[in-house]
Structure formats: structure tokens, C-alpha cells
Design a protein around this motif. Structure first.
Motif, PDB file in Angstrom:
ATOM      1  N   MET A 263      10.989 -66.508  84.026  1.00  0.00           N
ATOM      2  CA  MET A 263      11.361 -67.923  83.998  1.00  0.00           C
ATOM      3  C   MET A 263      11.905 -68.320  82.630  1.00  0.00           C
ATOM      4  N   ARG A 264      11.250 -67.845  81.569  1.00  0.00           N
ATOM      5  CA  ARG A 264      11.719 -68.146  80.221  1.00  0.00           C
ATOM      6  C   ARG A 264      13.116 -67.543  79.993  1.00  0.00           C
ATOM      7  N   GLY A 265      13.309 -66.326  80.493  1.00  0.00           N
ATOM      8  CA  GLY A 265      14.604 -65.680  80.333  1.00  0.00           C
ATOM      9  C   GLY A 265      15.718 -66.452  81.005  1.00  0.00           C
ATOM     10  N   VAL A 266      15.440 -66.952  82.202  1.00  0.00           N
ATOM     11  CA  VAL A 266      16.437 -67.762  82.910  1.00  0.00           C
ATOM     12  C   VAL A 266      16.750 -69.019  82.106  1.00  0.00           C
ATOM     13  N   ALA A 267      15.697 -69.673  81.597  1.00  0.00           N
ATOM     14  CA  ALA A 267      15.894 -70.905  80.832  1.00  0.00           C
ATOM     15  C   ALA A 267      16.711 -70.652  79.567  1.00  0.00           C
ATOM     16  N   PHE A 268      16.373 -69.588  78.828  1.00  0.00           N
ATOM     17  CA  PHE A 268      17.132 -69.278  77.618  1.00  0.00           C
ATOM     18  C   PHE A 268      18.557 -68.835  77.937  1.00  0.00           C
ATOM     19  N   GLY A 269      18.734 -68.251  79.127  1.00  0.00           N
ATOM     20  CA  GLY A 269      20.089 -67.899  79.549  1.00  0.00           C
ATOM     21  C   GLY A 269      20.959 -69.125  79.775  1.00  0.00           C
ATOM     22  N   VAL A 270      20.325 -70.201  80.197  1.00  0.00           N
ATOM     23  CA  VAL A 270      21.036 -71.464  80.373  1.00  0.00           C
ATOM     24  C   VAL A 270      21.378 -72.074  79.020  1.00  0.00           C
ATOM     25  N   ASP A 271      20.406 -72.051  78.092  1.00  0.00           N
ATOM     26  CA  ASP A 271      20.609 -72.648  76.768  1.00  0.00           C
ATOM     27  C   ASP A 271      19.694 -71.935  75.781  1.00  0.00           C
ATOM     28  N   PRO A 272      20.238 -71.071  74.928  1.00  0.00           N
ATOM     29  CA  PRO A 272      19.406 -70.317  73.976  1.00  0.00           C
ATOM     30  C   PRO A 272      18.679 -71.190  72.953  1.00  0.00           C
ATOM     31  N   GLN A 273      19.072 -72.463  72.834  1.00  0.00           N
ATOM     32  CA  GLN A 273      18.454 -73.356  71.849  1.00  0.00           C
ATOM     33  C   GLN A 273      17.328 -74.206  72.446  1.00  0.00           C
ATOM     34  N   LEU A 274      16.959 -73.941  73.680  1.00  0.00           N
ATOM     35  CA  LEU A 274      15.935 -74.762  74.323  1.00  0.00           C
ATOM     36  C   LEU A 274      14.596 -74.684  73.594  1.00  0.00           C
ATOM     37  N   ASN A 275      13.868 -75.776  73.666  1.00  0.00           N
ATOM     38  CA  ASN A 275      12.520 -75.861  73.111  1.00  0.00           C
ATOM     39  C   ASN A 275      11.533 -75.703  74.269  1.00  0.00           C
TER      40      ASN A 275
ATOM     41  N   THR B 199      -2.047 -84.166  80.546  1.00  0.00           N
ATOM     42  CA  THR B 199      -1.254 -83.839  79.354  1.00  0.00           C
ATOM     43  C   THR B 199       0.110 -84.519  79.252  1.00  0.00           C
ATOM     44  N   ALA B 200       0.696 -84.916  80.370  1.00  0.00           N
ATOM     45  CA  ALA B 200       2.110 -85.317  80.362  1.00  0.00           C
ATOM     46  C   ALA B 200       2.418 -86.444  79.387  1.00  0.00           C
ATOM     47  N   ASN B 201       1.542 -87.428  79.301  1.00  0.00           N
ATOM     48  CA  ASN B 201       1.849 -88.590  78.474  1.00  0.00           C
ATOM     49  C   ASN B 201       1.736 -88.327  76.977  1.00  0.00           C
ATOM     50  N   TYR B 202       1.303 -87.124  76.606  1.00  0.00           N
ATOM     51  CA  TYR B 202       1.304 -86.763  75.191  1.00  0.00           C
ATOM     52  C   TYR B 202       2.628 -86.130  74.769  1.00  0.00           C
ATOM     53  N   TRP B 203       3.508 -85.919  75.729  1.00  0.00           N
ATOM     54  CA  TRP B 203       4.827 -85.358  75.450  1.00  0.00           C
ATOM     55  C   TRP B 203       5.850 -86.492  75.367  1.00  0.00           C
ATOM     56  N   PRO B 204       6.934 -86.283  74.605  1.00  0.00           N
ATOM     57  CA  PRO B 204       7.926 -87.355  74.427  1.00  0.00           C
ATOM     58  C   PRO B 204       8.611 -87.740  75.741  1.00  0.00           C
ATOM     59  N   GLN B 205       9.115 -88.958  75.778  1.00  0.00           N
ATOM     60  CA  GLN B 205       9.946 -89.369  76.895  1.00  0.00           C
ATOM     61  C   GLN B 205      11.126 -88.408  76.994  1.00  0.00           C
ATOM     62  N   GLY B 206      11.517 -88.117  78.225  1.00  0.00           N
ATOM     63  CA  GLY B 206      12.617 -87.187  78.446  1.00  0.00           C
ATOM     64  C   GLY B 206      12.180 -85.760  78.663  1.00  0.00           C
ATOM     65  N   THR B 207      10.912 -85.426  78.339  1.00  0.00           N
ATOM     66  CA  THR B 207      10.417 -84.067  78.541  1.00  0.00           C
ATOM     67  C   THR B 207      10.584 -83.654  80.001  1.00  0.00           C
ATOM     68  N   VAL B 208      10.961 -82.398  80.199  1.00  0.00           N
ATOM     69  CA  VAL B 208      11.136 -81.838  81.540  1.00  0.00           C
ATOM     70  C   VAL B 208      10.000 -80.854  81.811  1.00  0.00           C
ATOM     71  N   PHE B 209       9.219 -81.107  82.850  1.00  0.00           N
ATOM     72  CA  PHE B 209       8.115 -80.233  83.251  1.00  0.00           C
ATOM     73  C   PHE B 209       8.546 -79.410  84.460  1.00  0.00           C
ATOM     74  N   VAL B 210       8.507 -78.094  84.318  1.00  0.00           N
ATOM     75  CA  VAL B 210       8.762 -77.198  85.444  1.00  0.00           C
ATOM     76  C   VAL B 210       7.412 -76.734  85.961  1.00  0.00           C
TER      77      VAL B 210
ATOM     78  N   ARG C 292      18.741 -76.663  82.790  1.00  0.00           N
ATOM     79  CA  ARG C 292      20.025 -77.384  82.786  1.00  0.00           C
ATOM     80  C   ARG C 292      19.821 -78.862  82.482  1.00  0.00           C
ATOM     81  N   LEU C 293      18.713 -79.407  82.976  1.00  0.00           N
ATOM     82  CA  LEU C 293      18.409 -80.817  82.725  1.00  0.00           C
ATOM     83  C   LEU C 293      17.971 -81.025  81.269  1.00  0.00           C
ATOM     84  N   ALA C 294      17.079 -80.158  80.781  1.00  0.00           N
ATOM     85  CA  ALA C 294      16.596 -80.280  79.404  1.00  0.00           C
ATOM     86  C   ALA C 294      17.710 -80.020  78.397  1.00  0.00           C
ATOM     87  N   GLY C 295      18.622 -79.109  78.729  1.00  0.00           N
ATOM     88  CA  GLY C 295      19.723 -78.785  77.832  1.00  0.00           C
ATOM     89  C   GLY C 295      20.891 -79.738  77.923  1.00  0.00           C
ATOM     90  N   ASP C 296      20.759 -80.773  78.763  1.00  0.00           N
ATOM     91  CA  ASP C 296      21.804 -81.784  78.933  1.00  0.00           C
ATOM     92  C   ASP C 296      23.093 -81.179  79.481  1.00  0.00           C
TER      93      ASP C 296
END
Length: 310
Positions: A47-59, A82-93, A168-172
């Protein structure tokens, strides 16, 4: 010499400032992963590999991969916790998906406070939707938002659909509107459980989860509801615990502000870090001693005891 030092200081300031601006420019919306996969194999790495393949700069961060296998309810609570301790816009998979490959829909839910939840419509978002509200739900259009070359794979939507779409959503790379068609919020699958409520001098609630490291028993009864009975440190409470309709135990416990309010090995009631009513044994395991588990079908009843010294 002084002129040279001034030029050096000015250059250092410009370089430092430029690096700061560059760091801000490279910042990415957090992508947070939650699964029941464990980490003994390569599923999370894929899953991480797919995400980094979309955007290598993802957090990319991990909420947990130790959710009990197939336990949608525990996953729903960990999101709530935990969700509300993360910034607005955070994407949870979120991938706890015993129905993978069936007709359950793949969705992205946007809450009213601007966080995104990518995963199956199977009850995972019960508590998030109730607390934070639903701004909009969209069904993932897999003709567009699916890992290229994965069309013949039916059992790993966490990698092929959710990690890919979430990245794709997190990487805009896509906007929320590009996820797919809007769905009526009434389609959201919800898990039934005992809501926290007060009836006279009796409080009722659910036991959603245990504090797994210490055996403390957490409930969904908020401190604000507890305060309606004017309960203070030192008061005695009668606590009854049920699994479905079966009473597991009834105890009279002191209410204390912290574990040190009772001797080591003694039980108590307290308010936990989420400001919810909870039970514990000072340096012991309450759940193990009193045979308490957690889940949508575990609930609790609390009354101020007649033996209270307040």
C-alpha cells in the motif's frame, strides 16, 4: 571585515529563508493508514509503495495495523479516538474489509470539519459520521481511480483502490469532486450500539474498546453526562456490566481523579484521556479480572451508590 560579515549574515538569512519556503512548498497533506493486516507480510508495504508511486513526496503515517482481524467496530473506534488530532484535510485510508469483492460500495466520506475517509462502506465510519457530521459522500469511480493494471484483482482493494485513491487525493492530483459520483448520506452503513444517555439517576453507555496495554475498560459516557449526577472524587458508584442482555457483574467502586486514589490492586472508576467514564485497577487488569470485553454488544449502567460518602 565588518562588511564581509554583513554579507555573510545576509546570505545565510536568504538561504535559510529560501529553505523554509521550499519546505513549506513541499509539504503534503497527511495520508494515514489503518488496517487489520498486521506487519508480518508485505501488504502494508505494498500500500505504501502504491502511494509513493502516485506521489514520492507524500507524508504517510500509520494509525495502526494491529486491528483485530475483521473487527470493523474496533477500527471505527480507533478512527474516532485519533482523527481529530490530525489537521483538517488529512486523508485516512481505512482497510478492515471482510466483504472485499462483494457489492458493498467503496467510498470517500468527507466530514464537516474537512477530513477524508477512504474505504469500504461497511460500518467503519459509524462513530466519525455521528460525531463530526457528513459533508458529502462520493463513490469511488474505479474506472478512473484504480491502480493501473489491477483490474483483474478482486481481493486487495486496500492496495488497488483505497491506497491509490487516497494518495491521489492527498497529493492533490485529484480533487474530492473527481473521486466519483455523490451518494445520499443515508446509504452509509452504521453499526448499532448503546448510545450514552441518562435516565433519572442512571447512566447507560457502550464499552467500545479496552485500553489494551493495561486492561482498563473505556466507555462512551462523557464527563459532561457524568457531571449531571454531581459525581465527585470519593463518591461510590454502582456499576453493572452487560454483554447483550446478560449481566456480567455488578460492583460498587470509588470514583477517583487518578489511579493513585486507591491502593495498588484496588479497582476504581475515573475519567480517561478522552474525557469518558472508565474503569481500572491500580496497576492491574480490570478487564481480565472481571471478564469484561468490548464491542458494539457490550454496555454499562452506572448509578450513584446509596453508600456514597458525598
Amino acid at each position: 571585515m565588518k562588511i564581509i560579515q554583513k554579507y555573510i549574515l545576509a546570505a545565510t538569512f536568504l538561504i535559510t529563508t529560501s529553505m523554509g519556503v521550499l519546505s513549506v512548498a513541499q509539504a503534503r497533506t497527511p495520508l494515514v493508514l489503518l488496517t487489520d493486516f498486521g506487519q508480518a507480510d508485505g501488504a502494508v508495504s505494498a500500500m505504501r509503495g502504491v502511494a509513493f508511486g502516485v506521489d514520492p513526496q507524500l507524508n504517510i503515517s500509520d494509525l495502526s495495523h494491529q486491528i483485530p482481524t475483521y473487527d470493523i467496530w474496533i477500527a471505527a473506534y480507533r478512527l474516532y479516538q485519533t482523527a481529530n488530532y490530525w489537521p483538517q484535510g488529512t486523508v485516512f485510508v481505512t482497510v478492515v474489509d471482510p466483504g472485499v469483492g462483494t457489492e458493498r460500495k467503496s467510498i470517500v466520506l468527507k466530514t464537516k470539519n474537512g477530513r477524508y475517509f477512504v474505504g469500504p462502506n461497511n460500518g467503519l465510519y459509524t462513530l466519525i459520521a455521528e460525531r463530526d457530521g457528513i459533508a458529502e459522500i462520493r463513490e469511488i469511480d474505479e474506472k478512473v481511480n484504480r491502480l493501473p493494471g489491477s483490474a483483474d484483482s478482486y481481493t486487495f482493494h486496500g492496495r488497488d483502490v483505497y491506497a491509490y485513491t487516497g494518495a491521489r487525493l492527498a497529493g492533490d492530483i485529484i480533487k474530492f469532486e473527481d473521486v466519483g459520483p455523490v451518494l445520499d448520506p443515508v446509504i452509509l452503513t452504521k453499526i448499532d450500539y448503546q448510545k450514552a444517555n441518562r435516565s433519572g439517576n442512571t447512566l447507560r453507555g457502550n464499552i467500545p474498546v479496552l485500553d489494551v496495554n493495561y486492561g482498563n475498560v473505556w466507555t462512551n459516557i462523557p464527563k459532561s453526562t457524568l457531571d449531571q449526577l454531581s459525581i465527585n472524587a470519593g463518591d461510590k458508584l454502582q456499576v453493572s456490566i452487560f454483554h447483550k442482555d446478560k449481566k456480567i457483574s455488578t460492583l460498587v467502586l470509588p470514583f477517583e481523579n487518578s489511579f493513585g486514589g486507591v491502593k495498588v490492586g484496588k479497582p476504581l472508576a475515573y475519567v480517561n484521556s478522552l474525557l469518558n467514564f472508565s474503569l481500572a485497577i491500580n496497576q492491574g487488569d480490570f478487564a481480565k479480572k472481571y471478564h469484561v470485553e468490548s464491542g458494539a454488544d457490550w454496555h454499562i449502567q452506572v448509578e450513584k451508590s446509596a453508600s456514597s460518602n458525598k
